[in-house]
Design a protein around this motif. Structure first.
Motif, PDB file in Angstrom:
ATOM      1  N   ARG A 139       0.036  -7.048   0.522  1.00  0.00           N
ATOM      2  CA  ARG A 139       1.284  -6.970   1.288  1.00  0.00           C
ATOM      3  C   ARG A 139       2.084  -5.738   0.882  1.00  0.00           C
ATOM      4  N   SER A 140       2.106  -5.430  -0.417  1.00  0.00           N
ATOM      5  CA  SER A 140       2.843  -4.265  -0.898  1.00  0.00           C
ATOM      6  C   SER A 140       2.230  -2.961  -0.398  1.00  0.00           C
ATOM      7  N   ALA A 141       0.876  -2.930  -0.318  1.00  0.00           N
ATOM      8  CA  ALA A 141       0.197  -1.691   0.079  1.00  0.00           C
ATOM      9  C   ALA A 141       0.256  -1.453   1.577  1.00  0.00           C
ATOM     10  N   THR A 142       0.170  -2.519   2.370  1.00  0.00           N
ATOM     11  CA  THR A 142       0.061  -2.355   3.827  1.00  0.00           C
ATOM     12  C   THR A 142       1.302  -2.790   4.590  1.00  0.00           C
ATOM     13  N   PHE A 202      -7.189  -2.622  -5.137  1.00  0.00           N
ATOM     14  CA  PHE A 202      -6.276  -1.735  -4.429  1.00  0.00           C
ATOM     15  C   PHE A 202      -5.703  -0.731  -5.411  1.00  0.00           C
ATOM     16  N   THR A 203      -6.070   0.542  -5.238  1.00  0.00           N
ATOM     17  CA  THR A 203      -5.486   1.629  -6.017  1.00  0.00           C
ATOM     18  C   THR A 203      -4.907   2.602  -4.994  1.00  0.00           C
ATOM     19  N   THR A 204      -5.382   3.825  -4.981  1.00  0.00           N
ATOM     20  CA  THR A 204      -5.011   4.751  -3.905  1.00  0.00           C
ATOM     21  C   THR A 204      -5.849   4.496  -2.661  1.00  0.00           C
ATOM     22  N   ALA A 205      -6.831   3.607  -2.799  1.00  0.00           N
ATOM     23  CA  ALA A 205      -7.701   3.229  -1.691  1.00  0.00           C
ATOM     24  C   ALA A 205      -8.189   1.812  -1.940  1.00  0.00           C
ATOM     25  N   LEU A 206      -8.841   1.248  -0.938  1.00  0.00           N
ATOM     26  CA  LEU A 206      -9.461  -0.062  -1.075  1.00  0.00           C
ATOM     27  C   LEU A 206     -10.882   0.139  -1.577  1.00  0.00           C
ATOM     28  N   ARG A 207     -11.173  -0.375  -2.770  1.00  0.00           N
ATOM     29  CA  ARG A 207     -12.472  -0.165  -3.391  1.00  0.00           C
ATOM     30  C   ARG A 207     -13.255  -1.475  -3.414  1.00  0.00           C
ATOM     31  N   THR A 216     -15.476   2.685  -0.255  1.00  0.00           N
ATOM     32  CA  THR A 216     -14.050   2.971  -0.349  1.00  0.00           C
ATOM     33  C   THR A 216     -13.465   3.149   1.047  1.00  0.00           C
ATOM     34  N   VAL A 217     -12.265   2.580   1.248  1.00  0.00           N
ATOM     35  CA  VAL A 217     -11.520   2.787   2.491  1.00  0.00           C
ATOM     36  C   VAL A 217     -10.103   3.203   2.116  1.00  0.00           C
ATOM     37  N   PRO A 218      -9.595   4.349   2.604  1.00  0.00           N
ATOM     38  CA  PRO A 218      -8.243   4.795   2.254  1.00  0.00           C
ATOM     39  C   PRO A 218      -7.173   3.803   2.699  1.00  0.00           C
ATOM     40  N   ILE A 219      -6.069   3.737   1.949  1.00  0.00           N
ATOM     41  CA  ILE A 219      -4.965   2.837   2.273  1.00  0.00           C
ATOM     42  C   ILE A 219      -4.385   3.152   3.654  1.00  0.00           C
ATOM     43  N   ASP A 220      -4.339   4.432   4.030  1.00  0.00           N
ATOM     44  CA  ASP A 220      -3.785   4.804   5.336  1.00  0.00           C
ATOM     45  C   ASP A 220      -4.553   4.127   6.472  1.00  0.00           C
ATOM     46  N   ILE A 221      -5.870   4.015   6.322  1.00  0.00           N
ATOM     47  CA  ILE A 221      -6.666   3.335   7.341  1.00  0.00           C
ATOM     48  C   ILE A 221      -6.292   1.859   7.405  1.00  0.00           C
ATOM     49  N   LEU A 222      -6.041   1.249   6.237  1.00  0.00           N
ATOM     50  CA  LEU A 222      -5.645  -0.158   6.219  1.00  0.00           C
ATOM     51  C   LEU A 222      -4.317  -0.361   6.942  1.00  0.00           C
TER      52      LEU A 222
END
Length: 354
Positions: free
Chosen positions: A52-55, A256-261, A333-339
């Protein structure tokens, strides 16, 4: 130094050391919602706070006029609970059913939810829709019909059966439910809740496999997690049958870091079998990438027009499969921006049901 003073300082030191050890053990222990689950074939855990915090998916849902199903809207109106906003963590136990043609299908579930709930309103809502109520270990268990499903009958014609869900409130912030045919699993959850002081309590599967979950994983799964995706005894993904039996043991995690791993470990008896599985999965991945490339060439506009397609493309490009000792390991890996784009797109869509 006075003897009494030395004893006082020693006592303080012991108390501080005990507190430090307790905090360390709590940090290393499985989450409580997972420890409460009954014996099962697999466990899935989700911590929604960092997601929730990331997206900010709760904000996306709240600021868009999303059309809810009638059942979910009635639930919200009666209880005040909005899962996108109020649910913080959840753990699911997967139970393989002896009769895959029964009301629950091949897999049944037991769940524990943690969040912000109005217990009084929820109890009133459950009482209004329940067909039975049982009191066990000081808690009310409501039996609620949730679906009418078709099952095979002796004469070969489909018959209808009711899928039931047992629900109970464990504490002010914790709920439990199970759609198993008997009350054994919901009783087990209540028994574990009553004796949940130990940070290392839990099912045999949790004890055996939780140490394999990577540190700081906010979503993880252990056991035969391919069961819901199995077809004809094999695991399927993206409509393709994987060279994996449905009872394959996995340890999967998302961080969850700088991306979804993403990391998925397939546990095998020998290194040779791990290498063979990794080779087979790599070949299948290459085939799937080739199919995606062909589709992109045939219709480049469609393949690049949505966040979903962009996420799939980036995900496939990042996937790596290797064998390590007795494990075949997939990472991606999927970048947070994509999420965030996916969250926005999902909130714009109209859900069919809940």
């Amino acid at each position: 130094m006075h003897k009494r003073t030395r004893y006082s300082l020693l006592l303080i030191f012991v108390l501080i050391a005990a507190l430090a050890i307790a905090l360390f053990l709590k940090k290393e222990a499985p989450p409580e919602v997972a420890r409460l689950l009954p014996e099962s074939d697999a466990i899935v855990y989700v911590n929604l706070k960092p997601v929730r915090s990331a997206t900010h998916f709760d904000r996306e849902w709240s600021k868009r006029p999303v059309q809810m199903s009638a059942e979910y809207q009635h639930f919200i109106d009666a209880t005040g609970i909005v899962f996108e906003r109020d649910l913080d963590a959840a753990a699911f136990a997967l139970h393989r059913m002896d009769d895959p043609n029964g009301p629950n299908g091949p897999v049944a579930y037991s769940e524990v939810f943690e969040g912000r709930f109005d217990g009084t309103r929820l109890a009133a809502y459950l009482a209004s829709i329940a067909i039975a109520k049982e009191n066990y270990a000081g808690h009310d268990i409501y039996t609620v019909p949730v679906a009418l499903v078709e099952v095979p009958s002796n004469d070969g014609k489909p018959a209808q059966a009711v899928r039931l869900l047992r629900v109970t409130q464990l504490g002010y912030d914790t709920l439990a439910a199970s759609n198993m045919p008997t009350a054994e699993q919901i009783h087990s959850i209540l028994d574990r809740y009553r004796a949940s002081a130990s940070p290392f309590s839990g099912s045999s599967l949790l004890s055996a496999r939780y140490h394999d979950v990577p540190l700081l994983s906010t979503v993880w799964a252990i056991g035969h997690i391919g069961l819901p995706f199995s077809e004809n005894g094999k695991v399927t993904a993206f409509g393709m049958q994987l060279p994996l039996p449905e009872d394959t043991t996995f340890v999967a995690s998302l961080r969850f870091t700088t991306a979804l791993r993403l990391r998925i470990d397939e546990l095998l008896p020998t290194p040779a079998e791990a290498e063979q599985s990794a080779s087979a999965l790599s070949a299948l991945l290459q085939l799937f990438r080739s199919i995606q490339n062909v589709q992109s060439q045939l219709d480049p506009g469609q393949q690049q027009s949505s966040p979903e397609n962009a996420a799939v493309k980036q995900f496939l490009e990042s996937v790596k499969i290797v064998s390590q000792k007795d494990r075949a390991t997939l990472t991606a890996t999927v970048p947070i921006d994509i999420l965030k784009q996916l969250t926005a797109a999902t909130a714009d869509a109209t859900p069919d049901s809940h």
